[in-house]
Design a protein around this motif. Structure first.
Motif, PDB file in Angstrom:
ATOM      1  N   ASP A  15      13.083  49.968  63.983  1.00 51.39           N
ATOM      2  CA  ASP A  15      14.052  51.007  64.347  1.00 51.39           C
ATOM      3  C   ASP A  15      15.447  50.385  64.461  1.00 51.39           C
ATOM      4  O   ASP A  15      15.593  49.229  64.863  1.00 51.39           O
ATOM      5  CB  ASP A  15      13.644  51.662  65.674  1.00 51.39           C
ATOM      6  CG  ASP A  15      13.340  50.643  66.765  1.00 51.39           C
ATOM      7  OD1 ASP A  15      12.330  49.930  66.634  1.00 51.39           O
ATOM      8  OD2 ASP A  15      14.138  50.525  67.706  1.00 51.39           O
ATOM      9  N   ASN A  16      16.424  51.151  64.092  1.00 49.38           N
ATOM     10  CA  ASN A  16      17.832  50.761  64.195  1.00 49.38           C
ATOM     11  C   ASN A  16      18.262  49.693  63.178  1.00 49.38           C
ATOM     12  O   ASN A  16      19.357  49.140  63.270  1.00 49.38           O
ATOM     13  CB  ASN A  16      18.148  50.294  65.635  1.00 49.38           C
ATOM     14  CG  ASN A  16      19.634  50.278  65.931  1.00 49.38           C
ATOM     15  OD1 ASN A  16      20.335  51.250  65.646  1.00 49.38           O
ATOM     16  ND2 ASN A  16      20.142  49.170  66.461  1.00 49.38           N
ATOM     17  N   SER A  17      17.405  49.386  62.200  1.00 48.36           N
ATOM     18  CA  SER A  17      17.776  48.345  61.236  1.00 48.36           C
ATOM     19  C   SER A  17      18.736  48.873  60.163  1.00 48.36           C
ATOM     20  O   SER A  17      19.447  48.088  59.531  1.00 48.36           O
ATOM     21  CB  SER A  17      16.518  47.745  60.592  1.00 48.36           C
ATOM     22  OG  SER A  17      15.716  48.749  60.009  1.00 48.36           O
ATOM     23  N   GLY A  18      18.734  50.192  59.951  1.00 52.01           N
ATOM     24  CA  GLY A  18      19.674  50.783  58.988  1.00 52.01           C
ATOM     25  C   GLY A  18      19.014  51.423  57.775  1.00 52.01           C
ATOM     26  O   GLY A  18      19.685  51.704  56.781  1.00 52.01           O
ATOM     27  N   LYS A  19      17.732  51.704  57.857  1.00 46.79           N
ATOM     28  CA  LYS A  19      16.998  52.280  56.719  1.00 46.79           C
ATOM     29  C   LYS A  19      17.602  53.597  56.239  1.00 46.79           C
ATOM     30  O   LYS A  19      17.889  53.759  55.056  1.00 46.79           O
ATOM     31  CB  LYS A  19      15.518  52.524  57.109  1.00 46.79           C
ATOM     32  CG  LYS A  19      14.786  51.264  57.527  1.00 46.79           C
ATOM     33  CD  LYS A  19      13.370  51.560  57.989  1.00 46.79           C
ATOM     34  CE  LYS A  19      13.285  52.384  59.261  1.00 46.79           C
ATOM     35  NZ  LYS A  19      13.822  51.711  60.462  1.00 46.79           N
ATOM     36  N   THR A  20      17.774  54.540  57.172  1.00 43.78           N
ATOM     37  CA  THR A  20      18.287  55.860  56.790  1.00 43.78           C
ATOM     38  C   THR A  20      19.714  55.748  56.254  1.00 43.78           C
ATOM     39  O   THR A  20      20.079  56.429  55.291  1.00 43.78           O
ATOM     40  CB  THR A  20      18.197  56.833  57.983  1.00 43.78           C
ATOM     41  OG1 THR A  20      16.841  56.862  58.439  1.00 43.78           O
ATOM     42  CG2 THR A  20      18.618  58.239  57.592  1.00 43.78           C
ATOM     43  N   THR A  21      20.490  54.857  56.840  1.00 45.82           N
ATOM     44  CA  THR A  21      21.875  54.668  56.386  1.00 45.82           C
ATOM     45  C   THR A  21      21.888  54.172  54.944  1.00 45.82           C
ATOM     46  O   THR A  21      22.660  54.656  54.109  1.00 45.82           O
ATOM     47  CB  THR A  21      22.606  53.661  57.303  1.00 45.82           C
ATOM     48  OG1 THR A  21      22.453  54.071  58.663  1.00 45.82           O
ATOM     49  CG2 THR A  21      24.084  53.572  56.964  1.00 45.82           C
ATOM     50  N   ILE A  38      23.909  60.326  60.907  1.00 48.89           N
ATOM     51  CA  ILE A  38      22.578  59.739  60.855  1.00 48.89           C
ATOM     52  C   ILE A  38      22.042  59.527  62.268  1.00 48.89           C
ATOM     53  O   ILE A  38      22.706  58.941  63.116  1.00 48.89           O
ATOM     54  CB  ILE A  38      22.593  58.431  60.045  1.00 48.89           C
ATOM     55  CG1 ILE A  38      22.791  58.798  58.568  1.00 48.89           C
ATOM     56  CG2 ILE A  38      21.304  57.639  60.217  1.00 48.89           C
ATOM     57  CD1 ILE A  38      23.201  57.671  57.682  1.00 48.89           C
ATOM     58  N   THR A  41      15.282  58.401  62.946  1.00 48.14           N
ATOM     59  CA  THR A  41      14.301  59.196  62.220  1.00 48.14           C
ATOM     60  C   THR A  41      13.100  59.475  63.114  1.00 48.14           C
ATOM     61  O   THR A  41      12.639  58.599  63.841  1.00 48.14           O
ATOM     62  CB  THR A  41      13.866  58.425  60.954  1.00 48.14           C
ATOM     63  OG1 THR A  41      15.049  58.058  60.235  1.00 48.14           O
ATOM     64  CG2 THR A  41      12.960  59.258  60.067  1.00 48.14           C
ATOM     65  N   GLY A  63      11.317  53.562  62.446  1.00 48.25           N
ATOM     66  CA  GLY A  63      10.911  52.189  62.761  1.00 48.25           C
ATOM     67  C   GLY A  63      10.399  52.037  64.180  1.00 48.25           C
ATOM     68  O   GLY A  63       9.989  50.952  64.590  1.00 48.25           O
ATOM     69  N   ASN A 121      20.367  43.460  56.449  1.00 50.14           N
ATOM     70  CA  ASN A 121      21.441  44.438  56.702  1.00 50.14           C
ATOM     71  C   ASN A 121      22.285  44.043  57.928  1.00 50.14           C
ATOM     72  O   ASN A 121      21.908  43.161  58.684  1.00 50.14           O
ATOM     73  CB  ASN A 121      20.793  45.821  56.903  1.00 50.14           C
ATOM     74  CG  ASN A 121      21.793  46.947  56.811  1.00 50.14           C
ATOM     75  OD1 ASN A 121      22.724  46.902  56.006  1.00 50.14           O
ATOM     76  ND2 ASN A 121      21.616  47.964  57.643  1.00 50.14           N
ATOM     77  N   LYS A 122      23.394  44.725  58.076  1.00 49.73           N
ATOM     78  CA  LYS A 122      24.351  44.512  59.174  1.00 49.73           C
ATOM     79  C   LYS A 122      24.971  43.120  59.097  1.00 49.73           C
ATOM     80  O   LYS A 122      25.230  42.485  60.115  1.00 49.73           O
ATOM     81  CB  LYS A 122      23.700  44.750  60.554  1.00 49.73           C
ATOM     82  CG  LYS A 122      23.043  46.130  60.685  1.00 49.73           C
ATOM     83  CD  LYS A 122      22.876  46.541  62.129  1.00 49.73           C
ATOM     84  CE  LYS A 122      22.132  47.861  62.245  1.00 49.73           C
ATOM     85  NZ  LYS A 122      22.023  48.349  63.618  1.00 49.73           N
ATOM     86  N   ASP A 124      27.797  42.472  58.465  1.00 49.12           N
ATOM     87  CA  ASP A 124      29.167  42.544  58.987  1.00 49.12           C
ATOM     88  C   ASP A 124      29.245  42.137  60.453  1.00 49.12           C
ATOM     89  O   ASP A 124      30.323  41.825  60.948  1.00 49.12           O
ATOM     90  CB  ASP A 124      29.700  43.978  58.828  1.00 49.12           C
ATOM     91  CG  ASP A 124      28.791  45.015  59.486  1.00 49.12           C
ATOM     92  OD1 ASP A 124      27.615  45.116  59.059  1.00 49.12           O
ATOM     93  OD2 ASP A 124      29.234  45.697  60.422  1.00 49.12           O
ATOM     94  N   ALA A 156      25.619  48.335  55.204  1.00 51.58           N
ATOM     95  CA  ALA A 156      25.445  49.725  54.774  1.00 51.58           C
ATOM     96  C   ALA A 156      26.580  50.636  55.212  1.00 51.58           C
ATOM     97  O   ALA A 156      26.701  51.747  54.705  1.00 51.58           O
ATOM     98  CB  ALA A 156      24.107  50.261  55.288  1.00 51.58           C
TER      99      ALA A 156
HETATM  100  P1  GTP Z   1      15.104  54.538  62.765  1.00 52.74           P
HETATM  101  O1  GTP Z   1      15.156  55.790  61.953  1.00 52.74           O
HETATM  102  O2  GTP Z   1      15.185  54.766  64.237  1.00 52.74           O
HETATM  103  O3  GTP Z   1      13.939  53.667  62.404  1.00 52.74           O
HETATM  104  O4  GTP Z   1      16.442  53.675  62.407  1.00 52.74           O
HETATM  105  P2  GTP Z   1      17.016  53.308  60.963  1.00 52.74           P
HETATM  106  O5  GTP Z   1      16.466  52.005  60.521  1.00 52.74           O
HETATM  107  O6  GTP Z   1      16.885  54.451  60.022  1.00 52.74           O
HETATM  108  O7  GTP Z   1      18.561  53.020  61.284  1.00 52.74           O
HETATM  109  P3  GTP Z   1      19.806  53.991  61.025  1.00 52.74           P
HETATM  110  O8  GTP Z   1      20.081  54.084  59.566  1.00 52.74           O
HETATM  111  O9  GTP Z   1      19.616  55.233  61.795  1.00 52.74           O
HETATM  112  O10 GTP Z   1      20.977  53.088  61.648  1.00 52.74           O
HETATM  113  C1  GTP Z   1      20.991  52.700  63.010  1.00 52.74           C
HETATM  114  C2  GTP Z   1      22.417  52.388  63.441  1.00 52.74           C
HETATM  115  O11 GTP Z   1      22.887  51.218  62.767  1.00 52.74           O
HETATM  116  C3  GTP Z   1      23.415  53.491  63.101  1.00 52.74           C
HETATM  117  O12 GTP Z   1      24.332  53.593  64.165  1.00 52.74           O
HETATM  118  C4  GTP Z   1      24.116  52.978  61.843  1.00 52.74           C
HETATM  119  O13 GTP Z   1      25.437  53.452  61.690  1.00 52.74           O
HETATM  120  C5  GTP Z   1      24.130  51.481  62.101  1.00 52.74           C
HETATM  121  N1  GTP Z   1      24.171  50.664  60.869  1.00 52.74           N
HETATM  122  C6  GTP Z   1      23.403  50.809  59.755  1.00 52.74           C
HETATM  123  N2  GTP Z   1      23.694  49.861  58.850  1.00 52.74           N
HETATM  124  C7  GTP Z   1      24.661  49.091  59.384  1.00 52.74           C
HETATM  125  C8  GTP Z   1      25.384  47.929  58.929  1.00 52.74           C
HETATM  126  O14 GTP Z   1      25.186  47.394  57.834  1.00 52.74           O
HETATM  127  N3  GTP Z   1      26.301  47.409  59.797  1.00 52.74           N
HETATM  128  C9  GTP Z   1      26.543  47.942  61.034  1.00 52.74           C
HETATM  129  N4  GTP Z   1      27.459  47.346  61.792  1.00 52.74           N
HETATM  130  N5  GTP Z   1      25.888  49.023  61.484  1.00 52.74           N
HETATM  131  C10 GTP Z   1      24.959  49.598  60.685  1.00 52.74           C
END
Ligand code: GTP
Ligand code: MG
Length: 178
Positions: A15-21, A38, A41, A63, A121-122, A124, A156
């Motif tokens: 979770d929070n890794s950025g999959k949906t983004t 976003i 999920t 996640g 990911n992330k 940055d 992302a």
């Molecule tokens: P779940 O659906 O809960 O499993 O999470 P997820 O993996 O789909 O992550 P999601 O895409 O919802 O992103 C989680 C948070 O991370 C959001 O606030 C995004 O804006 C942020 N985020 C995603 N990608 C990046 C990145 O590359 N850099 C940074 N700084 N933030 C990011």
């Protein structure tokens, strides 16, 4: 026109890794398909779109721990696994590795010989792990031995899609799905 090859892809990771983004960035711009905001999920979202010359059918999973057992129901059809890692989440690298090991034990993943794309990911964020560090922390050469895989670092949320790393990753995937 010529029908594009269809690729069934599962997108997993903590979770929070950025999959949906990441998935959202792949969708065609200026369409209603793309989400404005976003949110975490719930369960999973299944979507179809074209990217990198492929017709994608993606399952984007939550996640969160309580949903992770759902991932396996969809492996049997998957030609590719996109595994997203929050490179700055050093504390949970071991958890990500455990989840990856669980996926690799799945018999349908073994049978399908699915290809694996890792997004570091992330990138940055300050103090995020490099691709090389993640490769070591997740023990990729050992866990993925005999499999086709690649790790690409990504940001992302970078405005310029060409600087996110996502295009590069998907181009590799498109070239390697069977
Ligand atoms: P779940 O659906 O809960 O499993 O999470 P997820 O993996 O789909 O992550 P999601 O895409 O919802 O992103 C989680 C948070 O991370 C959001 O606030 C995004 O804006 C942020 N985020 C995603 N990608 C990046 C990145 O590359 N850099 C940074 N700084 N933030 C990011
Ligand atoms: Mg999500």
């Amino acid at each position: 026109g010529v029908k594009k090859p269809e690729a069934k892809v599962v997108c997993v990771g903590l979770d929070n890794s950025g999959k949906t983004t990441i998935i959202n960035r792949l969708k065609p711009p200026k369409t209603k398909q793309r989400s404005e905001e976003i949110v975490p999920t719930v369960g999973f979202v299944s979507e179809k779109f074209q990217a990198g010359g492929l017709e994608f059918t993606v399952w984007d999973f939550s996640g969160q721990g309580r949903y992770r057992n759902m991932w396996e129901m969809y492996y049997k059809d998957a030609q590719a696994v996109i595994f997203v890692i929050d490179s700055a989440d050093r504390l949970r690298m071991a958890v990500a590795k455990d989840e990856l090991e669980g996926i690799l034990k799945d018999s349908s993943i073994q049978k399908n010989n699915a290809v694996f794309l890792f997004f570091a990911n992330k990138m940055d964020l300050a103090d995020s792990c490099s691709e090389v560090e993640i490769t070591q922390l997740l023990d990729l050469p050992k866990l993925l031995r005999g499999k086709t895989y690649n790790i690409v670092s990504s940001n992302a949320i970078e405005e310029d899609i060409n600087k996110t790393g996502i295009i590069e990753g998907i181009a590799w995937l498109a070239g390697h799905v069977k």
